[in-house]
Scaffold this active site. Structure first.
Site, short mmCIF file in Angstrom:
data_model
loop_
_atom_site.label_atom_id
_atom_site.label_comp_id
_atom_site.label_asym_id
_atom_site.label_seq_id
_atom_site.Cartn_x
_atom_site.Cartn_y
_atom_site.Cartn_z
CD GLU A 92 -3.10 -0.70 2.22
OE1 GLU A 92 -3.12 0.14 2.87
OE2 GLU A 92 -3.75 -1.75 2.21
CB CYS A 116 3.10 -2.71 16.78
SG CYS A 116 5.09 -2.23 16.58
N GLY A 159 5.73 -1.63 6.99
CA GLY A 159 7.14 -2.14 7.07
C GLY A 159 8.03 -1.37 8.09
CD GLU A 160 11.24 -0.15 11.81
OE1 GLU A 160 10.28 0.38 12.27
OE2 GLU A 160 12.35 0.64 11.90
CG LEU A 213 8.42 7.09 23.60
CD1 LEU A 213 9.83 6.31 23.62
CD2 LEU A 213 8.87 8.50 23.98
CG HIS A 214 3.56 4.17 20.12
ND1 HIS A 214 3.67 5.50 19.45
CD2 HIS A 214 3.84 3.41 19.10
CE1 HIS A 214 3.68 5.27 18.03
NE2 HIS A 214 4.00 4.23 17.91
CG ASN A 288 -5.88 6.51 12.98
OD1 ASN A 288 -6.50 7.38 13.26
ND2 ASN A 288 -4.69 6.74 12.63
CB CYS A 331 -1.04 6.29 11.33
SG CYS A 331 -0.23 7.76 11.02
N1 SAH Z 1 7.20 0.88 11.36
C1 SAH Z 1 7.61 2.17 11.34
C2 SAH Z 1 6.66 2.84 10.41
C3 SAH Z 1 5.24 3.08 10.62
S1 SAH Z 1 4.92 4.44 11.00
C4 SAH Z 1 7.06 2.78 12.77
O1 SAH Z 1 6.94 2.03 13.46
O2 SAH Z 1 7.47 3.94 13.01
C5 SAH Z 1 3.38 4.60 11.01
C6 SAH Z 1 3.08 5.38 12.70
O3 SAH Z 1 1.74 5.13 13.01
C7 SAH Z 1 3.74 4.56 13.63
O4 SAH Z 1 4.07 5.60 14.56
C8 SAH Z 1 3.00 3.68 14.03
O5 SAH Z 1 3.09 3.29 15.53
C9 SAH Z 1 1.70 4.28 14.04
N2 SAH Z 1 0.53 3.48 14.24
C10 SAH Z 1 0.35 2.12 14.07
N3 SAH Z 1 -0.77 1.82 14.16
C11 SAH Z 1 -1.68 2.78 14.39
C12 SAH Z 1 -2.88 2.95 14.97
N4 SAH Z 1 -3.84 1.99 14.70
N5 SAH Z 1 -3.23 4.24 15.03
C13 SAH Z 1 -2.73 5.29 14.91
N6 SAH Z 1 -1.22 5.28 14.60
C14 SAH Z 1 -0.88 4.13 14.52
#
Ligand code: SAH
Length: 339
Positions: A92, A116, A159-160, A213-214, A288, A331
């Protein structure tokens, strides 16, 4: 010939070398370059400035373009594309237009192995890294679709990126050189892989590094991000500090907001303690929804309270209300499926 790397992503010099290897004059390298990047050629046989016989001989050479398998258009104008790669895999990519910008959100892998808990991509199968041309193609495809210059690229799709650093670096070089996208308009987002942020800094790029970070504690981070078990939060911050020192660029910390899990004002104070004196910016991302898990997005008031609490501690904050929610293009919602 068939085993050769597809040409997209190659520099003018590389293309010139290549045409000369095919016993063509050097100026055909420039022609090839223009057809590839300005005119969006999809196969050598359509490059009508080339001699007919050579075109026929070269018709099997891959330029590296994907095929659009599906488009989902959200009411805000965001478009999610499902792209079919040469081997049939689907990825995508998302085009996000505003009045002044056109941002492309690119994938770096087919699927993602990080798993994740809150992310749709992580719920699916991981297949492989993307090649340089497959990353550049996504940007070119969105440019063609919108018939507009791409101003920004974010490596935030499936992807990462730091599991595929070499191809990501090569793709960034091409976006810069061949598509005219400035490094400062490019953001690479990573969940953090031990040692890789420090290694990435060695390239001294002017791109923005965003770190997912989260969570403000190791325990909560591990709960949300399984790979964090092998990456203590202190080590992650240490690498981020080294990154800032090495590149002189501030880091963006992405912080997913999950209702009643990590969104309280007290938690923002703990986060602020980590970030004190750090050259950084915090990007809050209200969750989201995805179907597999029952996390909830905090309401706007709570999001604002969290942001304001950080601001009061002199931390730069922005809130990302993702676009494309209606078509699962926001995201964390990318899973290579139609919607
Ligand atoms: N793998 C990389 C690139 C993904 S970026 C990374 O983890 O940074 C996309 C961003 O959206 C990341 O910060 C990811 O954690 C976040 N993300 C993933 N799932 C999400 C969701 N359900 N709602 C909002 N953000 C989310």
């Amino acid at each position: 010939m068939a085993n050769q790397q597809p040409l997209l992503g190659a520099s003018l010099d590389e293309l010139t070398d290549w045409v000369q290897q095919q016993e063509q004059p050097a100026y055909r390298g420039k022609q090839l370059y223009q057809w590839l990047y300005d005119r969006g050629a999809r196969s050598l046989s359509e490059i009508t400035v080339f001699p007919k016989q050579w075109r026929q001989e070269m018709s099997g050479v891959a330029l590296g373009r994907s095929r659009i398998q599906h488009r989902s258009v959200a009411p805000d104008g965001t478009i999610k594309y499902l792209l079919e790669l040469a081997d049939g895999n689907i990825i995508e990519t998302v085009g996000i237009p505003t009045e002044k910008r056109l941002t492309v959100c690119v994938s770096t892998q087919v699927g993602c192995p990080m798993a994740c808990d809150f992310c749709a991509t992580g719920k699916g199968e991981y297949i492989r890294n993307l090649e340089r041309h497959e990353i550049v193609d996504q940007v070119l495809t969105v440019r063609e679709e919108f018939q507009r210059r791409v101003s920004h690229v974010v490596f935030m799709g499936m992807g990462e990126p730091l599991l595929n650093t070499d191809n990501v670096l090569d793709a960034i070089a091409s976006l810069n050189r061949d598509l005219g996208i400035g490094a400062r308009s490019i953001t690479v987002s990573t969940v953090g892989i031990p040692g890789r942020i420090r290694a990435f800094a060695e390239n001294q790029l002017q791109v923005t590094l965003a770190v997912s970070l989260h969570a403000h504690t190791q325990a909560l981070r591990e709960q949300l991000i399984p790979s964090a078990k092998h990456y203590p939060i202190e080590d992650l911050f240490a690498e981020c500090r080294d990154y800032v020192a090495k590149t002189g660029r501030r880091i963006t910390f992405e912080y997913l907001l999950l209702a009643e899990l990590n969104d309280s004002v007290e938690q923002s104070a703990d986060l602020a303690r980590w970030l004190r004196g750090f050259q950084c910016h915090v990007n809050l991302i209200p969750y989201n929804p995805i179907v597999e898990v029952d996390y909830r997005r905090p309401d706007r008031r709570r999001v604002r309270a969290f942001a304001e609490a950080l601001q009061q501690k002199n931390i730069a904050v922005s809130i990302r209300y993702s676009k494309g929610l209606e078509v699962d293009a926001a995201c964390g919602q990318l899973r290579a499926q139609q919607s």
